[in-house]
Design a protein around this motif. Structure first.
Motif, PDB file in Angstrom:
ATOM      1  N   ALA A  16       0.832  -1.207   0.000  1.00  0.00           N
ATOM      2  CA  ALA A  16       0.000   0.000   0.000  1.00  0.00           C
ATOM      3  C   ALA A  16       0.867   1.257   0.000  1.00  0.00           C
ATOM      4  O   ALA A  16       0.606   2.210  -0.745  1.00  0.00           O
ATOM      5  N   GLU A  17       1.897   1.251   0.819  1.00  0.00           N
ATOM      6  CA  GLU A  17       2.817   2.397   0.853  1.00  0.00           C
ATOM      7  C   GLU A  17       3.513   2.574  -0.487  1.00  0.00           C
ATOM      8  O   GLU A  17       3.630   3.697  -0.996  1.00  0.00           O
ATOM      9  N   LEU A  18       3.984   1.464  -1.057  1.00  0.00           N
ATOM     10  CA  LEU A  18       4.646   1.513  -2.359  1.00  0.00           C
ATOM     11  C   LEU A  18       3.699   2.046  -3.433  1.00  0.00           C
ATOM     12  O   LEU A  18       4.084   2.883  -4.256  1.00  0.00           O
ATOM     13  N   GLU A  21       3.358   5.775  -3.006  1.00  0.00           N
ATOM     14  CA  GLU A  21       4.601   6.501  -3.287  1.00  0.00           C
ATOM     15  C   GLU A  21       4.971   6.482  -4.769  1.00  0.00           C
ATOM     16  O   GLU A  21       5.362   7.505  -5.324  1.00  0.00           O
ATOM     17  N   ASP A  22       4.886   5.308  -5.384  1.00  0.00           N
ATOM     18  CA  ASP A  22       5.408   5.129  -6.745  1.00  0.00           C
ATOM     19  C   ASP A  22       4.361   4.801  -7.793  1.00  0.00           C
ATOM     20  O   ASP A  22       4.668   4.780  -8.977  1.00  0.00           O
ATOM     21  N   GLY A  23       3.147   4.491  -7.387  1.00  0.00           N
ATOM     22  CA  GLY A  23       2.090   4.129  -8.314  1.00  0.00           C
ATOM     23  C   GLY A  23       1.741   2.655  -8.211  1.00  0.00           C
ATOM     24  O   GLY A  23       2.598   1.815  -7.952  1.00  0.00           O
ATOM     25  N   TYR A  24       0.482   2.364  -8.399  1.00  0.00           N
ATOM     26  CA  TYR A  24      -0.033   0.998  -8.276  1.00  0.00           C
ATOM     27  C   TYR A  24       0.698   0.029  -9.196  1.00  0.00           C
ATOM     28  O   TYR A  24       1.005  -1.098  -8.811  1.00  0.00           O
ATOM     29  N   GLU A  25       0.999   0.475 -10.413  1.00  0.00           N
ATOM     30  CA  GLU A  25       1.657  -0.403 -11.386  1.00  0.00           C
ATOM     31  C   GLU A  25       3.058  -0.808 -10.945  1.00  0.00           C
ATOM     32  O   GLU A  25       3.619  -1.773 -11.444  1.00  0.00           O
ATOM     33  N   LYS A  26       3.639  -0.090  -9.992  1.00  0.00           N
ATOM     34  CA  LYS A  26       4.987  -0.402  -9.495  1.00  0.00           C
ATOM     35  C   LYS A  26       4.968  -1.434  -8.367  1.00  0.00           C
ATOM     36  O   LYS A  26       6.021  -1.824  -7.863  1.00  0.00           O
ATOM     37  N   SER A  30       9.032  -8.293  -6.666  1.00  0.00           N
ATOM     38  CA  SER A  30      10.442  -7.883  -6.622  1.00  0.00           C
ATOM     39  C   SER A  30      10.619  -6.574  -5.862  1.00  0.00           C
ATOM     40  O   SER A  30      11.552  -6.438  -5.060  1.00  0.00           O
ATOM     41  N   ALA A  31       9.758  -5.614  -6.104  1.00  0.00           N
ATOM     42  CA  ALA A  31       9.861  -4.327  -5.413  1.00  0.00           C
ATOM     43  C   ALA A  31       9.671  -4.498  -3.908  1.00  0.00           C
ATOM     44  O   ALA A  31      10.373  -3.870  -3.106  1.00  0.00           O
ATOM     45  N   PRO A  97      -3.518   7.719  -3.806  1.00  0.00           N
ATOM     46  CA  PRO A  97      -3.805   7.402  -5.212  1.00  0.00           C
ATOM     47  C   PRO A  97      -3.470   5.972  -5.626  1.00  0.00           C
ATOM     48  O   PRO A  97      -4.199   5.376  -6.427  1.00  0.00           O
ATOM     49  N   GLY A  98      -2.412   5.400  -5.080  1.00  0.00           N
ATOM     50  CA  GLY A  98      -2.062   4.025  -5.427  1.00  0.00           C
ATOM     51  C   GLY A  98      -3.030   3.022  -4.839  1.00  0.00           C
ATOM     52  O   GLY A  98      -3.430   2.059  -5.498  1.00  0.00           O
TER      53      GLY A  98
END
Length: 190
Positions: A16-18, A21-26, A30-31, A97-98
């Motif tokens: 959720a944080e990712l 921060e970077d967008g749902y598609e990210k 691996s991330a 937004p993500g």
């Protein structure tokens, strides 16, 4: 980060944080593995695959959004409930937004064991719409109209699609006025 202490809940929260921060598609396995300082394979003892992770993320975000909407509409009806519902929906989407993007994916019943979050979303929407005297099939039709209107507006707002000098919040308020008027005059055509 430390390997110990990885749980499904921590993975989903990190996703959720990712996403925010970077967008749902990210959001990828691996991330997340990189965030936890582990190899991808070690996360598969907690999640089945990327789809499982994204469904769990959608359910987390839907639950958070339901809580915000539920608190906003409590004790309200009619236009007050509509505005409170819509503002809570929009506020959540703009703040997360993500996570919000995760809620827009289709989730099939066979992908989840507990549908309480999804049922609550429908109950909140239908409860607010019943304040306008709507019953089926109008509840479904009006619910779809609201979701598509809110989502379209928010999607354009998040992507910078409103370039006019008029404040976006003023247009949002006028849109809610129009939706209220429409719902007050909604008559079943079936």
């Amino acid at each position: 980060m430390v390997r110990a202490g990885i749980t499904v809940e921590r993975l989903v929260r990190a996703a959720a944080e990712l996403a925010d921060e970077d967008g749902y598609e990210k959001v990828t396995v691996s991330a997340l593995a990189r965030r936890f300082g582990v190899k991808d394979a070690s996360l598969y003892s907690h999640i089945r695959n990327l789809r499982d992770l994204r469904v769990r993320l959608a359910l987390l975000a839907s639950g958070e959004m339901n809580d915000a909407i539920g608190a906003a509409v409590a004790g309200r009806s009619g236009k007050d409930a509509l505005v409170a519902f819509a503002d809570a929906y929009r506020d959540y989407a703009l703040a997360h937004p993500g996570r919000y993007a995760a809620t827009q994916q289709r989730i099939d019943a066979d992908e989840i064991t507990d549908t309480a979050v999804l049922v609550r979303a429908v109950e909140l929407t239908y409860g607010m719409l019943r304040g306008y005297g709507l019953a089926e099939p109008d509840l479904t039709d009006a619910g779809r109209l609201l979701r598509s209107t809110f989502h379209g507006y928010i999607h354009l707002e998040l992507s910078g699609g409103f370039a006019h000098s008029r404040p976006v919040a003023a247009s949002w308020a006028r849109s809610l006025d129009a939706l209220h008027h429409l719902l007050e005059n909604w008559g079943s055509k079936e």
